[in-house]
Structures are given as structure tokens and as C-alpha cells.
Design an enzyme around this catalytic site. Sequence first.
Site, PDB file in Angstrom:
ATOM      1  N   ASP A   1       0.828  -1.197   0.000  1.00 31.10           N
ATOM      2  CA  ASP A   1       0.000   0.000   0.000  1.00 31.10           C
ATOM      3  C   ASP A   1       0.866   1.251   0.000  1.00 31.10           C
ATOM      4  O   ASP A   1       1.481   1.579   1.018  1.00 31.10           O
ATOM      5  CB  ASP A   1      -0.881  -0.058   1.253  1.00 31.10           C
ATOM      6  CG  ASP A   1      -1.708   1.182   1.431  1.00 31.10           C
ATOM      7  OD1 ASP A   1      -1.973   1.867   0.419  1.00 31.10           O
ATOM      8  OD2 ASP A   1      -2.087   1.475   2.579  1.00 31.10           O
TER       9      ASP A   1
ATOM     10  N   ASP B   1      -1.804   5.728  -5.444  1.00 39.13           N
ATOM     11  CA  ASP B   1      -2.073   4.847  -4.315  1.00 39.13           C
ATOM     12  C   ASP B   1      -2.402   3.430  -4.786  1.00 39.13           C
ATOM     13  O   ASP B   1      -3.512   3.157  -5.244  1.00 39.13           O
ATOM     14  CB  ASP B   1      -3.233   5.434  -3.509  1.00 39.13           C
ATOM     15  CG  ASP B   1      -3.487   4.689  -2.219  1.00 39.13           C
ATOM     16  OD1 ASP B   1      -2.802   3.681  -1.953  1.00 39.13           O
ATOM     17  OD2 ASP B   1      -4.392   5.107  -1.466  1.00 39.13           O
TER      18      ASP B   1
END
Length: 464
Positions: free
Chosen positions: A110, A291
Amino acid sequence: MRFSPCLLLAGLSTGVHAFYPWELKVETGLLRRFMPWTLLPSTEDDISAKKPLTFDIKKASVRRDTYSIVEANTPTLPNSAPLDQDGMDYSYFAVVQVGSQKEEMWLALDTGSPSSWVFGTSCTDSVCTSHHTWNKSESSSYYSNSSSYSIGYGSGDVKMDLGQDIWSVADMDVTFTFGSAFSVNESFTNYPIDGILGLGRSHADGWTIPSFMDVVASKALLGSNVVGFSLSRAADDPKDGEVNFGTIDTTKFDGNISYTATNQDTWTIPLDDVYVNDQAVNLTGKSATIDTGTTYILIPPADAASLFALIPGSSPSGENYIIPCNSTATLEFEFSGIKYSIQPEDYIGASSTGGCVSTIVGHDSFGNNTWLVGDVFLKNVYTVFDFDNVQVGFGGRLVNSTSVNGTFSSSNTTAAVTEGSTSAATASGSASTTAVATGSASHLSLGVGSSLLMTVLSVLFLRA
Ligand SMILES: *[C@@H]1O[C@H](CO)[C@@H](O)[C@H](O)[C@H]1NC(C)=O
Ligand SMILES: *[C@@H]1O[C@H](CO)[C@@H](O)[C@H](O)[C@H]1NC(C)=O
Ligand SMILES: *[C@@H]1O[C@H](CO)[C@@H](O)[C@H](O)[C@H]1NC(C)=O
Ligand SMILES: *[C@@H]1O[C@H](CO)[C@@H](O)[C@H](O)[C@H]1NC(C)=O
Ligand SMILES: *[C@@H]1O[C@H](CO)[C@@H](O)[C@H](O)[C@H]1NC(C)=O
Ligand SMILES: *[C@@H]1O[C@H](CO)[C@@H](O)[C@H](O)[C@H]1NC(C)=O
Ligand SMILES: *[C@@H]1O[C@H](CO)[C@@H](O)[C@H](O)[C@H]1NC(C)=O
Ligand SMILES: *[C@@H]1O[C@H](CO)[C@@H](O)[C@H](O)[C@H]1NC(C)=O
Ligand SMILES: *[C@@H]1O[C@H](CO)[C@@H](O)[C@H](O)[C@H]1NC(C)=O
Ligand SMILES: *[C@@H]1O[C@H](CO)[C@@H](O)[C@H](O)[C@H]1NC(C)=O
């Protein structure tokens, strides 16, 4: 995943919308309540029947859990790992061996946050026992920091003990401080991940302790502190995903990597403009947070209105846009003078009343100038997160040495790959400090939110 002030879908089985508030814990300890996240119902009724079972999905009987995943091919480059996915392009994760017992955990990689954690065996709720859990008592190398954190995700809290131990991934053994969750909101039942390996920038989103990449950099484990992502698109080849540490896989992209310097303490870069069928939307002053932990593209509502006005046959429906299911509009994002196209199959979601719901949503996550750009875009490019030079690079992604139309056109030939940097400095930017002590010095509360979970949940309705 990043802080994202949203309401979430709570249930997946019925298709009925159950929303609940997302609360961001801010420095003062106050709770802030945000506007509801409204998502359109899919007209496709049985979500569970929509899994692409033609793929070689591993029904993981070797695991204690029940999740189905597609294991990616093993990369040939050093310091690289297969980037597995769920077969539906919703979530991407890699196997990390945790502790001296080298327990295999599937962790989301992440770039939206620097915080890392795993499910712990001390959590005995079904949300935990349906996943791999990690027993810190069985690791001889575990060192407890005698403190706990609470991370407020969009889908509920994760409470964790902080401790230090070894994580092994991509030929690296990294001893650092992470969370071992003892209480996890049940909504995590909906994802295959056993935790999160945070690859966000140092100290972003209030995580004040050294991150995984901080330690990699300080120990000089890599020649250069870069992380390269090739996210698979299930429709092309779900086994094609790969993550590279300290190196760039030149077989995964076409031409050069073009870099853009970040302008915040997150992986956020200026967005020049967006084009629909070669027509500029004429955006100014916009930035994009890149992201890997977010499934969708979430953009400020005013920008969404401008963008979809140029997509023939589109109409708004709350924060969503209904577009023709057979749309062929070319959509391009421009960074540092290079335009990157997004395949229609990526921006067209599930069918709904009057068309298909777009996976580009008009939702204000971080103010009206910041776009949250997740996997819907990243499947089209090879992405480099360069911690040494504090920049993000893109190249048009290749599948089986064939272009997947990632780079549509280029008006800029100055791009070049940065390699072999000897700098071990980490990109820390300006640290935000939202960790607050809540009473005792041994308990810290961290206000980190997640759009990963929000988007994974919502996309089940969009793409199911
Ligand atoms: C964790 O490991 C310890 C030490 O081996 C053991 O006593 C305990 O029962 C384990 N916990 C679980 C939940 O398996
Ligand atoms: C946890 O403890 C280890 C070992 O003493 C230490 O190196 C590390 O900095 C500590 N982490 C935090 C966040 O205090
Ligand atoms: C999970 O989070 C939701 C939303 O914050 C909340 O309503 C629910 O009570 C939480 N569940 C538990 C067991 O804490
Ligand atoms: C890529 O190669 C794999 C394995 O050979 C194959 O299954 C897949 O269909 C190919 N994908 C494309 C888009 O050519
Ligand atoms: C890559 O960049 C070099 C200069 O840095 C340039 O000569 C070359 O044409 C570029 N290749 C592509 C495919 O853009
Ligand atoms: C963007 O600006 C150009 C040049 O001024 C103009 O031709 C074009 O129509 C504008 N696009 C939109 C969507 O207004
Ligand atoms: C898309 O489908 C509509 C009917 O649903 C049809 O009228 C239109 O011609 C189609 N467009 C393309 C590009 O196929
Ligand atoms: C080309 O890219 C560089 C950075 O990579 C940027 O400084 C320059 O302004 C760009 N040129 C054009 C014409 O967009
Ligand atoms: C931008 O956001 C701020 C606060 O979120 C709001 O006050 C302002 O009106 C917005 N501006 C526009 C043009 O939407
Ligand atoms: C992708 O590129 C191929 C040729 O390389 C072309 O035939 C195809 O139409 C392109 N698709 C899109 C969506 O641009």
C-alpha cells in the site's frame, strides 16, 4: 489507502446498501463526521457468481482461510516478488514471511500509508480466524514495544500491539516495528489480505515510527530505494503482477520511465491535465496521489463534472456517473508532459440502470485539488516510487511484451530512468504528527484512515 472521509458499504451479500459513518480521529482527539458515500446499486444480482472462474484461482485449501486468489508468476529479477490478486482487480498483495517462524502472510502493498500490520492470533473473532493470523509468542525474534495503536480505517478500527520483528519479502530481511492486531472490525472479512505492508512516504498520515522502507534505506539493503509496481489486469493475465525493490523491470514497460517530483509528503504529484477523446478538460492546480492500495479513482466532484461532460452519453447519479457500457472514449491523464491512457474496460464498471457505473467517482477525498488515483489507472502503467529522489515514474505497461496501451502519446522526450543511486536518504518530507496519547503513555491512537477498504468494498458493486 489514505485518509478518506467517507461512509462505506457495510454488507456485501445482499446488495442492499448499508452505510455507516467514517470517523477521522484528529489531533485533538475529536471525531469528525463526514458526508455519506453513496454508491449506485448494481443490476447484476448475484455478486458471488461473477468471479472470473476461468482463471487459475487458487482455492486455498493449504490455508486456514477461505479466500480465493490468483498467484502471480515468480519474477526473475532479484529483490522482486509476485504481486498476487483476487482475480477481480480489486486488491493486490504479496506473500511476506513474518517473524522467526516465517509465517506466510498475504499483505496488501500500500503506497497510500507508511503503516504496517498483520492479524495477530490474540484476535479470536471470526474476522481474524478466517485469515492467516500471526502468533508473536512463537517468534524468538519478536521484541514487544509495550504499546498499542488504533488505526481508524473507513470500515472500522484495527487495534494492534506494536512490536519489532523480521519481515522477509523480495530477498530482503527487514527488522522493523509493526502492529500485531488484536481487534479488527468485521468488515475486514471481505478482503483476502492478512494485513498491510505500508509503502507510503515516511511519517505521512501520522505514522511517526520508521516504516519498512525507512529501514531498508537506513540499512542500505538496496542500491537505490525504488519500488516498481506492475499491477495485473485480470482480463489480460491475472498472473502478470510483480513488485520490484531496488530495481526496475524493463520488460514490463515500453520506452522510458517519466518521472514527476512529489509536491507533498505523500506520493502526490502534479497532474497537468486530463484529456477525453483528445480534448483537454483544462484542469489547473490539480495533484494526484498515486495509491496502489486504492481500487478506484476518486476525484473532486467539480472535476468529475468537467470530465464526464466530455464522455458522450454520460450522466451523473449522486457521486457516480453512468456511462454507456460500450463507451470507447479515450481517456488520458497527463503527467510531466506525457499522456497515459486508461483502457475503457478499466473505467467502465458494472451495469446499472441506464448504462454502466464508472469506476471514476466524483468524491472529494483530500480537498478539491487532489485526485486519489488507484489501481484503475495503475493497471495501465508500470509505476516507480522513488524514495531517494522523491518522485513517481510511469511507463506504458507491457503484458507478454505487448503494449496494453498504457502510454497513449508523448509530448516530452526528456524522460529518463534513474538508476543506481547510492543515496540511502529517505524521503521524509514534512512530517505530520497526528498520533496522540490517549491517557496512558503506553497507548497511542493514530488517526489513519483507509480508502483501500472503501474502494475494495464499493468496487464489488461497481465491477461485480
Ligand atoms: C501462540 O504461541 C504460544 C507459544 O507457542 C502458545 O502457547 C499459544 O497457544 C499460541 N497461541 C495460539 C492462539 O495459537
Ligand atoms: C521498539 O523497540 C525496538 C527495540 O528496542 C526499538 O529499536 C524500536 O525503535 C522501538 N520502536 C518504537 C516505535 O518505539
Ligand atoms: C465496525 O465498524 C463499524 C463502523 O465504524 C461499526 O459500526 C461497528 O460497530 C464495528 N464493529 C465492531 C465489532 O466494532
Ligand atoms: C499472456 O500470457 C499468458 C501466459 O502465456 C496468457 O495466459 C495470457 O492470455 C496472455 N495475455 C495476453 C494479453 O496476451
Ligand atoms: C528514451 O529516452 C531517450 C533519451 O533519454 C531517448 O533517446 C529515447 O528516444 C527515448 N525512447 C522512447 C521510446 O521514448
Ligand atoms: C480547453 O481549452 C481549449 C483551449 O482554450 C479549448 O479549445 C477547449 O474547448 C477547452 N476545453 C473545454 C472542455 O472547455
Ligand atoms: C453502444 O450501444 C448503443 C445501444 O445500447 C448503440 O446505440 C451504440 O451504437 C453503441 N455504440 C457503439 C460504439 O457500439
Ligand atoms: C518534460 O518533462 C520534464 C520533467 O520530466 C519537465 O520539466 C518539462 O517541463 C516537460 N516538458 C514539457 C514540454 O512538458
Ligand atoms: C474547495 O473546498 C473548500 C473546502 O473544502 C470549499 O470551501 C470551497 O468552496 C471549494 N471550492 C470549490 C471551487 O469547490
Ligand atoms: C491498443 O493498441 C492496439 C495496437 O497496439 C490497437 O489496435 C488498439 O485499438 C488499442 N486499444 C485502445 C483501447 O487504444
